[in-house]
Write a protein that holds these residues in place. Sequence first.
Motif, PDB file in Angstrom:
ATOM      1  N   GLY A  10      -8.569 -26.516  13.050  1.00 44.89           N
ATOM      2  CA  GLY A  10      -9.477 -27.290  13.889  1.00 44.89           C
ATOM      3  C   GLY A  10     -10.445 -26.462  14.704  1.00 44.89           C
ATOM      4  N   GLY A  11     -10.675 -25.227  14.332  1.00 44.93           N
ATOM      5  CA  GLY A  11     -11.646 -24.415  15.067  1.00 44.93           C
ATOM      6  C   GLY A  11     -11.246 -22.956  15.135  1.00 44.93           C
ATOM      7  N   THR A  12     -12.029 -22.207  15.879  1.00 41.78           N
ATOM      8  CA  THR A  12     -11.793 -20.771  16.030  1.00 41.78           C
ATOM      9  C   THR A  12     -11.492 -20.440  17.481  1.00 41.78           C
ATOM     10  OG1 THR A  12     -13.355 -20.323  14.237  1.00 41.78           O
ATOM     11  CG2 THR A  12     -12.771 -18.473  15.672  1.00 41.78           C
ATOM     12  N   ILE A  13     -10.499 -19.608  17.703  1.00 42.99           N
ATOM     13  CA  ILE A  13     -10.174 -19.147  19.057  1.00 42.99           C
ATOM     14  C   ILE A  13     -11.125 -18.011  19.409  1.00 42.99           C
ATOM     15  CG2 ILE A  13      -8.406 -18.123  20.527  1.00 42.99           C
ATOM     16  CD1 ILE A  13      -6.315 -19.452  18.743  1.00 42.99           C
ATOM     17  N   THR A  14     -11.883 -18.201  20.464  1.00 41.83           N
ATOM     18  CA  THR A  14     -12.905 -17.210  20.822  1.00 41.83           C
ATOM     19  C   THR A  14     -12.650 -16.514  22.156  1.00 41.83           C
ATOM     20  OG1 THR A  14     -14.257 -18.954  21.824  1.00 41.83           O
ATOM     21  CG2 THR A  14     -14.673 -18.426  19.501  1.00 41.83           C
ATOM     22  N   SER A  15     -11.586 -16.873  22.849  1.00 46.23           N
ATOM     23  CA  SER A  15     -11.297 -16.228  24.134  1.00 46.23           C
ATOM     24  C   SER A  15      -9.789 -16.062  24.305  1.00 46.23           C
ATOM     25  CB  SER A  15     -11.845 -17.056  25.304  1.00 46.23           C
ATOM     26  OG  SER A  15     -11.088 -18.239  25.489  1.00 46.23           O
ATOM     27  N   GLU A  16      -9.422 -15.108  25.130  1.00 43.92           N
ATOM     28  CA  GLU A  16      -8.006 -14.864  25.397  1.00 43.92           C
ATOM     29  C   GLU A  16      -7.365 -16.057  26.116  1.00 43.92           C
ATOM     30  OE1 GLU A  16      -7.159 -10.292  25.999  1.00 43.92           O
ATOM     31  OE2 GLU A  16      -8.896 -10.891  27.201  1.00 43.92           O
ATOM     32  N   LYS A  17      -8.140 -16.751  26.950  1.00 43.07           N
ATOM     33  CA  LYS A  17      -7.635 -17.931  27.641  1.00 43.07           C
ATOM     34  C   LYS A  17      -7.290 -19.032  26.632  1.00 43.07           C
ATOM     35  CE  LYS A  17      -9.393 -18.853  31.619  1.00 43.07           C
ATOM     36  NZ  LYS A  17      -8.209 -18.769  32.530  1.00 43.07           N
ATOM     37  N   GLN A  18      -8.142 -19.220  25.640  1.00 39.88           N
ATOM     38  CA  GLN A  18      -7.853 -20.198  24.587  1.00 39.88           C
ATOM     39  C   GLN A  18      -6.599 -19.817  23.820  1.00 39.88           C
ATOM     40  OE1 GLN A  18     -11.575 -20.185  22.336  1.00 39.88           O
ATOM     41  NE2 GLN A  18     -11.900 -22.328  22.865  1.00 39.88           N
ATOM     42  N   PHE A  46       6.552 -16.006  22.919  1.00 39.69           N
ATOM     43  CA  PHE A  46       5.208 -16.567  23.030  1.00 39.69           C
ATOM     44  C   PHE A  46       4.790 -16.774  24.489  1.00 39.69           C
ATOM     45  CE2 PHE A  46       5.623 -18.187  18.483  1.00 39.69           C
ATOM     46  CZ  PHE A  46       4.673 -17.298  17.991  1.00 39.69           C
ATOM     47  N   THR A  47       5.750 -17.090  25.365  1.00 39.34           N
ATOM     48  CA  THR A  47       5.378 -17.230  26.781  1.00 39.34           C
ATOM     49  C   THR A  47       4.949 -15.886  27.364  1.00 39.34           C
ATOM     50  OG1 THR A  47       7.673 -16.942  27.565  1.00 39.34           O
ATOM     51  CG2 THR A  47       6.910 -19.196  27.168  1.00 39.34           C
ATOM     52  N   GLU A  48       5.670 -14.846  26.997  1.00 45.19           N
ATOM     53  CA  GLU A  48       5.304 -13.506  27.480  1.00 45.19           C
ATOM     54  C   GLU A  48       3.905 -13.121  27.003  1.00 45.19           C
ATOM     55  OE1 GLU A  48       6.743 -11.702  29.578  1.00 45.19           O
ATOM     56  OE2 GLU A  48       8.828 -12.342  29.662  1.00 45.19           O
ATOM     57  N   GLU A  55       0.332 -12.415  29.018  1.00 47.85           N
ATOM     58  CA  GLU A  55      -0.434 -11.177  28.800  1.00 47.85           C
ATOM     59  C   GLU A  55      -1.910 -11.491  28.559  1.00 47.85           C
ATOM     60  OE1 GLU A  55       1.058  -8.577  25.776  1.00 47.85           O
ATOM     61  OE2 GLU A  55       3.117  -8.633  26.560  1.00 47.85           O
ATOM     62  N   PHE A  56      -2.194 -12.547  27.803  1.00 45.77           N
ATOM     63  CA  PHE A  56      -3.576 -12.895  27.493  1.00 45.77           C
ATOM     64  C   PHE A  56      -4.263 -13.642  28.639  1.00 45.77           C
ATOM     65  CE2 PHE A  56      -2.172 -12.277  23.030  1.00 45.77           C
ATOM     66  CZ  PHE A  56      -3.174 -11.413  22.623  1.00 45.77           C
ATOM     67  N   ASP A  57      -3.485 -14.285  29.489  1.00 43.69           N
ATOM     68  CA  ASP A  57      -4.071 -14.980  30.643  1.00 43.69           C
ATOM     69  C   ASP A  57      -3.024 -15.042  31.747  1.00 43.69           C
ATOM     70  OD1 ASP A  57      -5.370 -16.539  32.480  1.00 43.69           O
ATOM     71  OD2 ASP A  57      -5.325 -18.383  31.291  1.00 43.69           O
ATOM     72  N   GLU A  58      -3.138 -14.160  32.727  1.00 37.65           N
ATOM     73  CA  GLU A  58      -2.129 -14.076  33.787  1.00 37.65           C
ATOM     74  C   GLU A  58      -2.111 -15.320  34.687  1.00 37.65           C
ATOM     75  OE1 GLU A  58      -4.764 -11.441  36.981  1.00 37.65           O
ATOM     76  OE2 GLU A  58      -3.187 -10.503  35.800  1.00 37.65           O
ATOM     77  N   GLU A  59      -3.145 -16.154  34.589  1.00 38.45           N
ATOM     78  CA  GLU A  59      -3.181 -17.385  35.386  1.00 38.45           C
ATOM     79  C   GLU A  59      -2.710 -18.598  34.580  1.00 38.45           C
ATOM     80  OE1 GLU A  59      -7.074 -17.801  37.021  1.00 38.45           O
ATOM     81  OE2 GLU A  59      -6.804 -16.148  38.430  1.00 38.45           O
ATOM     82  N   ASN A  60      -2.137 -18.351  33.436  1.00 34.05           N
ATOM     83  CA  ASN A  60      -1.574 -19.431  32.626  1.00 34.05           C
ATOM     84  C   ASN A  60      -0.166 -19.722  33.148  1.00 34.05           C
ATOM     85  OD1 ASN A  60      -0.574 -21.168  30.722  1.00 34.05           O
ATOM     86  ND2 ASN A  60      -0.968 -19.865  28.961  1.00 34.05           N
ATOM     87  N   TYR A  61      -0.100 -20.450  34.263  1.00 35.56           N
ATOM     88  CA  TYR A  61       1.174 -20.641  34.948  1.00 35.56           C
ATOM     89  C   TYR A  61       2.129 -21.555  34.196  1.00 35.56           C
ATOM     90  CZ  TYR A  61      -1.391 -18.413  38.702  1.00 35.56           C
ATOM     91  OH  TYR A  61      -2.127 -17.524  39.435  1.00 35.56           O
ATOM     92  N   TYR A  62       1.606 -22.420  33.342  1.00 36.60           N
ATOM     93  CA  TYR A  62       2.494 -23.308  32.589  1.00 36.60           C
ATOM     94  C   TYR A  62       3.449 -22.517  31.696  1.00 36.60           C
ATOM     95  CZ  TYR A  62       4.103 -27.380  29.984  1.00 36.60           C
ATOM     96  OH  TYR A  62       4.889 -28.357  29.430  1.00 36.60           O
ATOM     97  N   SER A  63       3.038 -21.328  31.318  1.00 38.07           N
ATOM     98  CA  SER A  63       3.929 -20.469  30.528  1.00 38.07           C
ATOM     99  C   SER A  63       5.219 -20.174  31.286  1.00 38.07           C
ATOM    100  CB  SER A  63       3.227 -19.157  30.174  1.00 38.07           C
ATOM    101  OG  SER A  63       2.206 -19.369  29.236  1.00 38.07           O
ATOM    102  N   TYR A  64       5.097 -20.053  32.615  1.00 36.96           N
ATOM    103  CA  TYR A  64       6.283 -19.787  33.426  1.00 36.96           C
ATOM    104  C   TYR A  64       7.234 -20.987  33.423  1.00 36.96           C
ATOM    105  CZ  TYR A  64       4.164 -15.518  35.242  1.00 36.96           C
ATOM    106  OH  TYR A  64       3.608 -14.266  35.364  1.00 36.96           O
ATOM    107  N   PHE A  65       6.675 -22.185  33.330  1.00 37.71           N
ATOM    108  CA  PHE A  65       7.513 -23.378  33.246  1.00 37.71           C
ATOM    109  C   PHE A  65       8.320 -23.374  31.946  1.00 37.71           C
ATOM    110  CE2 PHE A  65       8.000 -27.860  31.868  1.00 37.71           C
ATOM    111  CZ  PHE A  65       8.854 -28.294  32.881  1.00 37.71           C
TER     112      PHE A  65
END
Length: 246
Positions: free
Chosen positions: A24-32, A56-58, A62-72
């Motif tokens: 469904g598309g291309t990932i173009t950023s680390e946040k994505q 995968f959470t780790e 690494e790719f987005d330190e503000e991706n807090y849902y990963s901590y959940f």
Amino acid sequence: MENNKNIQDKINDFLQENRINVKGGTITSEKQLSQVLNDLAMGDFKKGKVEKALYFTEKAIEFDEENYYSYFIKGLSYRRLNKIKEAIESFKVYCKNISDPLADIYLGLSYAELNDVENALNHLRLGEKHISEEEKEKHISLICTTYECIGNIYLNKENIVEFTEGDKYSINYKSAVMYYKMSLKINRKNCDLINKLAACFYHLEDLNKALYCYEQAAKIAADNTMYLEAIQEMKKEGAKSESAGF
């Protein structure tokens, strides 16, 4: 600062190394990419692939330190592995940055498993107070457990205090009763919980409701003679069954 080409190469290399096919598309950023890894982590968690979910959470962090849902997701995964201290640390990071009653409930249950009753009660009460009706329906089994856990904390608080003449009317017993009844309204067939509720009513000197509880427990576990013996004792003391409100 990395240029766009380097970032894209980094993303493509990671996807290739981990055999991740993006549709469904291309990932173009680390946040994505970090968000995609969240989805993969949760998917693996639900499939029981907990170690892979943690990986995968780790990487998501690494790719987005503000991706807090990963901590959940990380907290859920550690709980599944019975690594409760690690789960608590993950949920704490998430709760510090994101307001989520569901996470507070999981954090409270984790504290309860370590017998940290004050932190457990604080987070459980915070979570159950603010969780939406929609979320309650979605996580009905968890909410049932939450109410029971809060009741247990109040009951245990009563068990460790030094009793005085007025303690039979203690707010802790009454609070335990309230939460046990809330749990039983969701799952009425929990005879162990009904037994605890009966004990609360007994200490509150409400023998009629205690008798009702034992009668309901006996219907569920007819082979448990303890309930039948309790019923006989209550009736000898003059108790007359009265609905306990669950």
